[in-house]
Design a protein around this motif. Structure first.
Motif, PDB file in Angstrom:
ATOM      1  N   ARG A   1       0.842  -1.199   0.000  1.00 38.50           N
ATOM      2  CA  ARG A   1       0.000   0.000   0.000  1.00 38.50           C
ATOM      3  C   ARG A   1       0.874   1.244   0.000  1.00 38.50           C
ATOM      4  N   GLU A   2       0.746   2.033  -1.047  1.00 39.03           N
ATOM      5  CA  GLU A   2       1.397   3.332  -1.102  1.00 39.03           C
ATOM      6  C   GLU A   2       2.863   3.290  -0.675  1.00 39.03           C
ATOM      7  N   GLY A   3       3.626   2.397  -1.278  1.00 39.74           N
ATOM      8  CA  GLY A   3       5.058   2.338  -0.991  1.00 39.74           C
ATOM      9  C   GLY A   3       5.428   1.648   0.298  1.00 39.74           C
ATOM     10  N   THR A   4       4.489   0.950   0.932  1.00 42.00           N
ATOM     11  CA  THR A   4       4.804   0.189   2.136  1.00 42.00           C
ATOM     12  C   THR A   4       4.417  -1.269   1.921  1.00 42.00           C
ATOM     13  N   LEU A   5       5.151  -2.149   2.573  1.00 40.97           N
ATOM     14  CA  LEU A   5       4.794  -3.564   2.604  1.00 40.97           C
ATOM     15  C   LEU A   5       4.304  -3.880   4.006  1.00 40.97           C
ATOM     16  N   SER A   6       3.225  -4.624   4.091  1.00 41.75           N
ATOM     17  CA  SER A   6       2.709  -5.057   5.385  1.00 41.75           C
ATOM     18  C   SER A   6       2.580  -6.569   5.376  1.00 41.75           C
ATOM     19  N   PHE A   7       3.006  -7.182   6.482  1.00 43.36           N
ATOM     20  CA  PHE A   7       2.919  -8.629   6.669  1.00 43.36           C
ATOM     21  C   PHE A   7       2.303  -8.893   8.027  1.00 43.36           C
ATOM     22  N   GLU A   8       1.773 -10.073   8.185  1.00 39.54           N
ATOM     23  CA  GLU A   8       1.362 -10.554   9.499  1.00 39.54           C
ATOM     24  C   GLU A   8       2.195 -11.781   9.823  1.00 39.54           C
ATOM     25  N   VAL A   9       2.560 -11.904  11.092  1.00 43.93           N
ATOM     26  CA  VAL A   9       3.279 -13.064  11.601  1.00 43.93           C
ATOM     27  C   VAL A   9       2.639 -13.388  12.938  1.00 43.93           C
ATOM     28  N   GLU A  10       1.843 -14.457  12.970  1.00 46.85           N
ATOM     29  CA  GLU A  10       1.109 -14.836  14.171  1.00 46.85           C
ATOM     30  C   GLU A  10       0.344 -13.625  14.699  1.00 46.85           C
ATOM     31  N   SER A  11       0.614 -13.157  15.914  1.00 44.57           N
ATOM     32  CA  SER A  11      -0.144 -12.048  16.500  1.00 44.57           C
ATOM     33  C   SER A  11       0.517 -10.698  16.249  1.00 44.57           C
ATOM     34  N   MET A  12       1.496 -10.680  15.366  1.00 43.36           N
ATOM     35  CA  MET A  12       2.223  -9.443  15.123  1.00 43.36           C
ATOM     36  C   MET A  12       2.045  -8.984  13.680  1.00 43.36           C
ATOM     37  N   SER A  13       2.220  -7.686  13.490  1.00 46.48           N
ATOM     38  CA  SER A  13       2.237  -7.163  12.126  1.00 46.48           C
ATOM     39  C   SER A  13       3.545  -6.415  11.911  1.00 46.48           C
ATOM     40  N   LEU A  14       4.006  -6.446  10.701  1.00 46.77           N
ATOM     41  CA  LEU A  14       5.261  -5.818  10.318  1.00 46.77           C
ATOM     42  C   LEU A  14       4.963  -4.908   9.139  1.00 46.77           C
ATOM     43  N   THR A  15       5.373  -3.658   9.250  1.00 44.45           N
ATOM     44  CA  THR A  15       5.204  -2.702   8.164  1.00 44.45           C
ATOM     45  C   THR A  15       6.572  -2.151   7.810  1.00 44.45           C
ATOM     46  N   ILE A  16       6.867  -2.125   6.516  1.00 45.43           N
ATOM     47  CA  ILE A  16       8.173  -1.683   6.025  1.00 45.43           C
ATOM     48  C   ILE A  16       7.955  -0.594   4.984  1.00 45.43           C
ATOM     49  N   LYS A  17       8.660   0.512   5.155  1.00 44.19           N
ATOM     50  CA  LYS A  17       8.674   1.592   4.163  1.00 44.19           C
ATOM     51  C   LYS A  17      10.095   1.696   3.638  1.00 44.19           C
ATOM     52  N   GLY A  18      10.221   1.944   2.355  1.00 45.38           N
ATOM     53  CA  GLY A  18      11.546   2.104   1.772  1.00 45.38           C
ATOM     54  C   GLY A  18      11.594   3.331   0.885  1.00 45.38           C
ATOM     55  N   LYS A  19      12.770   3.868   0.715  1.00 44.24           N
ATOM     56  CA  LYS A  19      12.928   5.022  -0.169  1.00 44.24           C
ATOM     57  C   LYS A  19      12.646   4.625  -1.608  1.00 44.24           C
ATOM     58  N   ASN A  20      12.894   3.365  -1.950  1.00 41.81           N
ATOM     59  CA  ASN A  20      12.681   2.877  -3.293  1.00 41.81           C
ATOM     60  C   ASN A  20      11.493   1.909  -3.271  1.00 41.81           C
ATOM     61  N   ALA A  21      10.301   2.446  -3.524  1.00 42.34           N
ATOM     62  CA  ALA A  21       9.078   1.638  -3.462  1.00 42.34           C
ATOM     63  C   ALA A  21       9.114   0.483  -4.461  1.00 42.34           C
ATOM     64  N   GLU A  22       9.812   0.677  -5.592  1.00 41.70           N
ATOM     65  CA  GLU A  22       9.889  -0.376  -6.594  1.00 41.70           C
ATOM     66  C   GLU A  22      10.608  -1.606  -6.051  1.00 41.70           C
ATOM     67  N   ARG A  23      11.625  -1.390  -5.220  1.00 38.46           N
ATOM     68  CA  ARG A  23      12.345  -2.530  -4.633  1.00 38.46           C
ATOM     69  C   ARG A  23      11.429  -3.328  -3.706  1.00 38.46           C
ATOM     70  N   LEU A  24      10.615  -2.613  -2.931  1.00 34.44           N
ATOM     71  CA  LEU A  24       9.687  -3.323  -2.044  1.00 34.44           C
ATOM     72  C   LEU A  24       8.650  -4.086  -2.853  1.00 34.44           C
ATOM     73  N   LEU A  25       8.199  -3.504  -3.953  1.00 39.59           N
ATOM     74  CA  LEU A  25       7.250  -4.199  -4.812  1.00 39.59           C
ATOM     75  C   LEU A  25       7.890  -5.447  -5.413  1.00 39.59           C
ATOM     76  N   ALA A  26       9.133  -5.335  -5.843  1.00 45.49           N
ATOM     77  CA  ALA A  26       9.850  -6.490  -6.376  1.00 45.49           C
ATOM     78  C   ALA A  26      10.021  -7.562  -5.303  1.00 45.49           C
ATOM     79  N   LEU A  27      10.339  -7.139  -4.070  1.00 46.06           N
ATOM     80  CA  LEU A  27      10.458  -8.095  -2.972  1.00 46.06           C
ATOM     81  C   LEU A  27       9.132  -8.803  -2.736  1.00 46.06           C
ATOM     82  N   ARG A  28       8.051  -8.071  -2.796  1.00 43.92           N
ATOM     83  CA  ARG A  28       6.721  -8.671  -2.622  1.00 43.92           C
ATOM     84  C   ARG A  28       6.504  -9.754  -3.676  1.00 43.92           C
ATOM     85  N   HIS A  29       6.826  -9.452  -4.945  1.00 45.83           N
ATOM     86  CA  HIS A  29       6.650 -10.440  -6.017  1.00 45.83           C
ATOM     87  C   HIS A  29       7.546 -11.658  -5.808  1.00 45.83           C
ATOM     88  N   LEU A  30       8.719 -11.442  -5.256  1.00 38.76           N
ATOM     89  CA  LEU A  30       9.614 -12.556  -4.965  1.00 38.76           C
ATOM     90  C   LEU A  30       9.053 -13.427  -3.844  1.00 38.76           C
TER      91      LEU A  30
END
Length: 173
Positions: free
Chosen positions: A56-85
């Motif tokens: 969402r809008e240059g951030t990646l969000s994941f859930e791990v059990e009862s936790m959530s992890l949100t990652i923002k990067g200066k290069n949104a394309e890299r995060l999108l590529a990581l998501r596809h990987l």
């Protein structure tokens, strides 16, 4: 361990009624984990435990059990590529075209060992051998090298992320 990039991240535990501050740090990808560091503390998140990956809008969000992890990067394309990987690994896709694409991605990262590929993709070595043979027959790879046709399966952002990660590994050696 391959560095994906410098990021800002937040880990929130839903069992605790409080939010955690955003931390500046770096994101790394290993064969089985995402690794985050703020320079002092390392956080290890097994890829197999990641759920509900969203972009969402240059951030990646994941859930791990009862936790959530949100990652923002200066290069949104890299995060999108990581998501596809990560999507095929998280969703357990592994057959047909997805297997060939996953093999190409791993080879671009410099991972060419069949046993390691099988472990990462959660398939047996025979499936990897069949996938390699099919990828070669389809012109996606030649020997242990990815062809231009193989690279065409990936977006330019994915190719850049994977090749940068492989180059960083070579430079560390």
């Amino acid at each position: 361990m391959q560095k994906v990039g410098n990021v800002t991240f937040r880990i929130v535990d839903s069992n605790v009624d409080m939010g955690f501050v955003w931390k500046d740090g770096a994101l790394y990808l290993t064969l089985n984990n995402l690794m985050l560091t703020d320079g002092d503390i390392w956080y290890e998140i097994p890829i197999k435990d990641l759920q509900n990956i969203e972009n969402r809008e240059g951030t990646l969000s994941f859930e791990v059990e009862s936790m959530s992890l949100t990652i923002k990067g200066k290069n949104a394309e890299r995060l999108l590529a990581l998501r596809h990987l990560l999507l095929p690994l998280i969703e357990g896709e592994g057959g047909g075209e997805e297997l060939a694409e996953s093999i190409v991605k791993l080879m671009l990262l410099g991972i060419k060992d069949e046993k390691i590929m099988a472990s990462v993709l959660k398939v047996d070595e025979d499936e990897i051998r069949d996938g390699l043979k099919k990828a070669e027959e389809n012109g996606l790879i030649h020997g242990k090298d990815v062809t231009e046709k193989g690279k065409s399966l990936l977006s330019p952002e994915e190719i850049e992320l994977l090749e940068d990660a492989a180059m960083e590994e070579v430079q560390r050696e």
